[in-house]
Scaffold this motif. Structure first.
Motif, short mmCIF file in Angstrom:
data_model
loop_
_atom_site.label_atom_id
_atom_site.label_comp_id
_atom_site.label_asym_id
_atom_site.label_seq_id
_atom_site.Cartn_x
_atom_site.Cartn_y
_atom_site.Cartn_z
N GLY A 1 3.25 1.25 -4.07
CA GLY A 1 2.65 1.30 -5.40
C GLY A 1 3.40 0.34 -6.31
O GLY A 1 3.87 -0.71 -5.86
N LYS A 2 3.56 0.71 -7.56
CA LYS A 2 4.24 -0.18 -8.51
C LYS A 2 5.71 -0.31 -8.13
O LYS A 2 6.47 0.66 -8.14
N ARG B 1 0.83 -1.21 0.00
CA ARG B 1 0.00 0.00 0.00
C ARG B 1 0.87 1.27 0.00
O ARG B 1 0.40 2.36 -0.23
N LEU C 1 -12.77 0.91 -10.69
CA LEU C 1 -12.20 -0.25 -11.37
C LEU C 1 -13.23 -1.16 -12.03
O LEU C 1 -12.88 -1.98 -12.88
N HIS C 2 -14.49 -1.07 -11.60
CA HIS C 2 -15.46 -2.03 -12.12
C HIS C 2 -16.68 -1.35 -12.72
O HIS C 2 -17.82 -1.79 -12.52
N VAL D 1 -6.90 5.12 -14.28
CA VAL D 1 -7.16 3.88 -13.56
C VAL D 1 -7.32 2.77 -14.55
O VAL D 1 -6.86 1.73 -14.49
N TRP E 1 -13.77 1.51 -5.06
CA TRP E 1 -13.02 0.67 -5.99
C TRP E 1 -13.92 0.19 -7.13
O TRP E 1 -13.49 0.09 -8.27
N SER F 1 -4.14 1.61 -9.00
CA SER F 1 -3.44 0.34 -9.05
C SER F 1 -2.39 0.33 -10.16
O SER F 1 -2.58 0.90 -11.22
N GLY F 2 -1.27 -0.30 -9.87
CA GLY F 2 -0.23 -0.47 -10.87
C GLY F 2 0.48 0.81 -11.27
O GLY F 2 1.14 0.86 -12.29
N LYS F 3 0.33 1.86 -10.44
CA LYS F 3 0.98 3.12 -10.78
C LYS F 3 2.05 3.47 -9.75
O LYS F 3 1.94 3.09 -8.58
#
Lengths: 182, 588
Positions: free
Chosen positions: B290-291, B287, B493-494, B588, B489, B561-563
Motif C-alpha cells: 500500500g502507501k 500490491r 475510482l472513475h 477512495v 476499479w 489506492s494511496g492508503k
C-alpha cells in the motif's frame, strides 16, 4: 489530500541525488553492453556518460565506466542489479568527490581562426595536458584530459576563440595507490 | 574419433542429460531440424500447443507444480514473440523456464529474412539471461549453462536462440556431469551473527508477524516443512502473499490470511501495528505494501531473500539475511533449539496481548459477504468448490482478476506447489494453459482453473490441446460477463463509468466445450451448484464449467489506492452494519 484516482500508490518523497561512478567488469561477449545499458533504461536509471573497452584480451574482459545520478537507494539497486547479470564479474562504485579515485575524461577541440586566436586557445588549454594533434594554417585540433566540469568550462570558453567542433569521451576511473579494486 | 551429432541431436542429448521428459512447443520453419529429431528420442514427450504463449504458460504450470524446470520449444519470429508474455510472467514470478527458439540461418541474420526477429534483443529484459548460439561447438555448453541459470539462485526464465544452420552442423558431445558448485551469482550469504540477531529480535518482540512469500515455495517442499516448524515453535502469527499460499496450512489458526490489497483485515492490520516483521521470501511488492511512507511504521523489519537486489528495493529493512529460505530457516531452528529450547513457552505470555488484538480484528470477518438464494455469489462458488474438493489433493490455477482474488481468499491451501497464479505480471489467460502444464506433471490429480470469462477467452484455444492429450483439466469459469476487476476499479475510482469493461457478446461456453470435444456444464442457481460441481468432478474428461455468478459483486476487503494497511475498505455487509457506506466511498 488530493483524491487519488489510481489503483497505484502515489509517489513518496524523493531523496537527494548523488553522482556516482560505477565501474563494471564484464565478459566481452555479444550483447553485453546492451544488457548493461538496457538495465539502466528499463529501470529508469540515468546514464550521464559511458566509457567501454576491452581491457584484458586474453580473458575477454571489458571494463565499463558509467557516470550516473540517483538517490542512495537507487545507487544501491543499480549495483545489486548489475551484479545479477550473468556476464558481470564485479562492480565498483565511487562517489564523484572521492579523493582516493582519479576520474578523467578526454576531449578533442577543433579550433578554426587566425594565429593569435589559435594560440590563445592553446594557452587556455595548457593546464589540462593539452596536446596538438593536427595543425594547418587555419585550424588546429587540441586534445585535453580533464574532469567533466573543466571540459564543460573549456568548451564554453573556447567558443569565442573559434571552437567549431567538440568530441569527448565518457569518464574513466582508477583508484590511487597500489591497491586495485577486488 | 568420437561420434558426431547434429545440433538438433545435441539439443535432445542435453535435454536427456538434464532429465527433461516433457516439452511444450509449436513447430515452424526455423526449428524443423529439431522437430525432425523428436522421433529418435522417446524419453522426451512433446505436447503440441495451439499458440506459443500457451506453451510458455504450460511450462510455467509444469514447473511451479513439480519444482522442475519447464521447457518450451518455439520457432523464430512470431513463435518467439508469442512466448514473450509467458517469459515475462515467469521472470516476474521467478519460475524456472528454459525456452529454446529457432532462428534464421546465421548468414541471414540481420537481413530481415522471413520470420526473422531479434529474439535475444526482444527477450533480454524478460529473461535471467539469453544466448544466441552461432557455433554448434558451444551448443551443449550453453544449454547446460541455461538450465543451471534457470534453476539456481532466484529461479527464472532463460532463452536459447539456435539458428537453423547450427541445428544441422555436426560436432561431438560429451556427457554432462552436474557440477556441485552451481551458479555463483546468488547463493547463501548470511552468517550466524545475523541469525543470532534475528533470534534476539524475536525474543524481544511483543507484536511479531511472519510475512511469507513465493520464495518459500521456490525453495522446495522442505522449506515449507521447516517454516511450519518455525511458526509452531514460536507461536507467532503468519500471513502470506498471493504467491506464498500453501507454504503454511490455510486453515491453521496461526494463519491470519493473505495480506495486501485484497488481503484480510487481520493480516493487514497486524502488518501495520506489528513491532517485528519477518519477511521470508517475499519482496514488498506494491500490491502488498500500500502507501509506502506509512507502511508498518513501528516495526523492525527482517528480510530473508535469496536475491540481494530485493533487499531495500521498496522498503528499507533493519536486518537483511541473504540466503535460500530453506537454509536460513534451518539455521534459525537449529539456533533456537540450541540456545532457547523453551522459546515457544517463554514467549507465549509476551505475545498473548498481540493475539487478543488479532482475534479482535479477525472477529470483523472481513471475507464475509451477503449470500443470496437467487444468484450464485462468486465467493460462494469458490467456497463450494473448496468444500467439495478439499479431500482430494487438488491443484488450482487461476486467471487474473476478481476471481483470482476470491480464489486466493476462499480456497484454503495446505500444501506448497498446489496454487499457480500469475501474480507479478498479472497475465490474463495464464490459468488454462498453466492447468495443462500442471495436469501433464500430475496426470492422476485433480486440476482446476478458477477462471473469469474474459481472461479464459484469451487462451481458450488451448482446450484443443487438453482434448488432444486427454488432460482432464476443469475450467471453472466465474462468469459475470464483466472484466470484473476493471469494473470494480471503474466503480470506485472513475465514477462508475464502465468504459469497455462489459463483454456484450460472449460464446455459449457449454456449446464451446462441445465444439472442442470436451464437456460443458452450466450452473445458474445456488441450488444446483453442488450437484453440477460434483458432476464436473466425476467427469474424466476436460470440462468447461460455466458458473453464472452475480454480475455486480465486488471483491472486498480492499486497501484503496494511496492508503496504508490500517485504512481498509470493508465489504457491503460491514458498510451497511456500520453505516459507513458514504464515508467508505469517499475514502477512495
Amino acid at each position: 489530500m488530493a483524491k487519488a484516482k489510481s489503483a497505484y500508490s502515489i509517489p513518496g518523497k524523493k531523496g537527494k541525488l548523488d553522482t556516482h561512478i560505477i565501474v563494471v567488469w564484464v565478459d566481452n561477449e555479444a550483447g553485453v553492453l546492451a544488457r548493461v545499458v538496457g538495465l539502466f533504461s528499463g529501470r529508469g536509471y540515468n546514464i550521464e556518460s559511458l566509457a567501454v573497452a576491452e581491457v584484458d584480451p586474453k580473458l575477454n574482459i571489458s571494463r565499463i565506466t558509467i557516470v550516473t545520478t540517483g538517490t542512495p537507494q537507487v545507487i544501491e539497486q543499480i549495483k545489486l542489479q548489475l551484479k545479477k547479470l550473468i556476464p558481470v564479474h564485479k562492480v565498483a562504485d565511487f562517489m564523484r568527490n572521492d579523493k582516493k579515485v582519479i576520474f578523467k575524461e578526454m576531449a578533442l577541440f577543433k579550433v578554426v581562426g587566425n594565429n593569435s586566436k589559435r594560440k590563445k586557445a592553446l594557452n587556455a588549454c595548457k593546464k589540462y595536458n593539452a596536446i596538438i594533434l593536427d595543425k594547418t594554417n587555419k585550424s588546429c585540433v587540441i586534445q585535453i584530459t580533464a574532469m567533466r566540469r573543466e571540459i564543460d568550462l573549456m568548451a564554453k570558453n573556447l567558443k569565442r576563440l573559434g571552437l567549431v567542433s567538440l568530441s569527448r569521451t565518457g569518464a574513466v576511473a582508477m583508484t590511487r595507490g597500489a591497491d586495485t579494486f577486488r | 574419433m568420437s561420434k558426431l551429432y547434429s545440433g538438433a541431436e545435441i539439443v535432445f542429448k542435453c535435454l536427456e542429460d538434464q532429465g527433461v521428459d516433457t516439452i511444450f512447443g509449436y513447430p515452424g520453419g526455423a526449428v524443423l531440424p529439431i522437430y525432425d529429431e523428436l522421433k529418435n528420442f522417446s524419453s522426451v514427450k512433446h505436447y503440441l500447443v495451439r499458440h506459443e504463449q500457451g506453451a510458455g504458460h504450460a511450462a510455467e504450470g509444469y514447473a511451479r507444480s513439480s519444482g522442475k524446470p519447464g521447457v518450451a520449444l518455439v520457432t523464430s519470429g512470431p513463435g518467439a514473440t508469442n512466448i514473450v508474455t509467458a517469459l515475462t510472467d515467469a521472470y516476474m514470478d521467478s519460475v524456472p523456464i528454459v525456452c529454446i527458439s529457432g532462428q534464421v540461418p546465421t548468414h541471414l541474420i540481420g537481413t530481415d529474412a522471413f520470420q526473422e526477429a531479434d529474439t535475444t534483443g526482444i527477450t533480454r529484459p524478460c529473461t535471467k539471461h539469453n544466448w544466441l548460439v552461432k557455433d554448434v561447438k558451444n551448443l551443449a555448453k550453453v544449454i547446460h549453462r541455461a538450465f543451471e541459470v534457470a534453476t539456481t539462485g532466484r529461479p527464472g526464465p532463460v532463452l536459447i536462440d539456435i539458428p537453423k544452420d547450427v541445428q544441422f552442423q555436426k560436432t561431438s558431445y560429451t556427457k554432462y556431469k552436474k557440477q556441485k558448485k552451481l551458479n555463483g551469482k546468488t547463493k547463501n550469504n548470511f552468517n550466524q551473527a545475523e541469525i543470532d540477531e534475528l533470534i534476539k529480535l524475536m525474543s524481544n518482540s511483543s507484536k511479531p508477524i511472519f510475512y511469507t512469500g513465493g520464495g518459500v515455495i521456490n525453495s522446495g517442499p522442505k522449506a515449507s516443512t521447516l517454516l511450519r516448524e518455525l511458526v509452531y515453535a514460536t507461536g507467532f502469527p503468519i500471513t502470506s502473499t498471493l504467491q506464498g499460499l500453501g507454504a503454511f496450512p490455510g486453515n491453521d489458526n496461526q494463519f491470519i490470511g493473505m495480506l495486501g490489497m485484497h488481503g484480510t483485515y487481520e493480516a493487514n492490520n497486524a502488518m501495520h501495528d506489528c513491532d517485528l516483521m519477518i519477511n521470508v521470501g517475499a519482496r514488498f511488492d506494491d500490491r502488498i505494501t500500500g502507501k509506502i511512507d506509512e507502511f508498518s511504521p513501528k516495526s523492525k523489519k527482517v528480510h530473508i531473500d535469496i536475491d540481494p537486489s530485493s533487499i531495500n528495493k521498496n522498503v528499507k529493512v533493519d536486518l537483511p539475511i541473504v540466503g535460500d529460505v530453506n537454509d536460513v530457516i534451518n539455521a534459525i531452528l537449529k539456533t533456537i533449539k540450541k540456545k532457547k529450547p523453551n522459546f515457544g513457552k517463554s514467549n507465549k505470555q509476551k505475545i498473548s496481548k498481540w493475539w487478543e488484538k488479532i482475534e479482535k480484528w479477525r472477529s470483523v470477518r472481513s471475507l464475509d459477504y451477503i449470500n443470496s438464494e437467487e444468484t450464485i455469489k462468486p465467493q460462494y462458488a469458490v467456497q463450494r468448490l473448496y468444500e467439495l474438493t478439499k479431500d482430494k489433493d487438488t491443484f488450482i490455477t487461476t486467471e487474473v482478476g476478481q476471481h483470482q482474488m476470491w480464489a486466493a481468499q476462499h480456497y484454503k491451501f495446505d500444501k506448497p506447489n498446489r496454487w499457480m497464479t500469475s501474480g507479478g505480471l498479472g497475465t490474463m489467460g495464464y490459468g488454462l494453459p498453466a492447468a495443462i502444464g500442471v495436469q501433464v506433471a500430475h496426470p492422476s490429480k485433480l486440476v482446476v482453473d478458477i477462471a473469469g470469462e474474459a481472461s479464459v477467452l484469451m487462451t481458450m484455444q488451448e482446450m484443443s490441446t487438453a482434448v488432444q492429450y486427454s488432460l482432464p483439466i476443469k475450467i471453472f469459469i466465474l462468469n459475470n460477463e464483466y472484466m470484473g476487476m476493471v469494473r470494480q476499479w471503474q466503480e470506485l475510482l472513475h465514477d462508475k463509468n464502465y468504459s469497455e469493461s462489459y463483454t456484450a457478446a460472449l460464446p455459449d461456453f457449454v456449446k464451446l466445450a462441445e465444439a472442442y470435444g470436451c464437456v460443458g456444464i452450466r450452473a445458474s442457481t445456488p441450488e444446483e451448484l453442488d450437484d453440477k460441481i460434483i458432476e464436473m468432478l466425476n467427469t474424466e474428461r476436460p470440462v468447461i464449467f460455466d458458473c453464472r455468478v452475480d454480475k455486480i459483486e465486488n471483491c472486498f476487503p480492499m486497501i484503496p489506492s494511496g492508503k496504508p494497511h490500517n485504512q481498509m475498505l470493508l465489504g457491503p455487509k460491514d458498510q451497511k452494519d456500520n453505516k459507513i457506506t458514504g464515508k467508505g466511498k469517499t475514502l477512495v
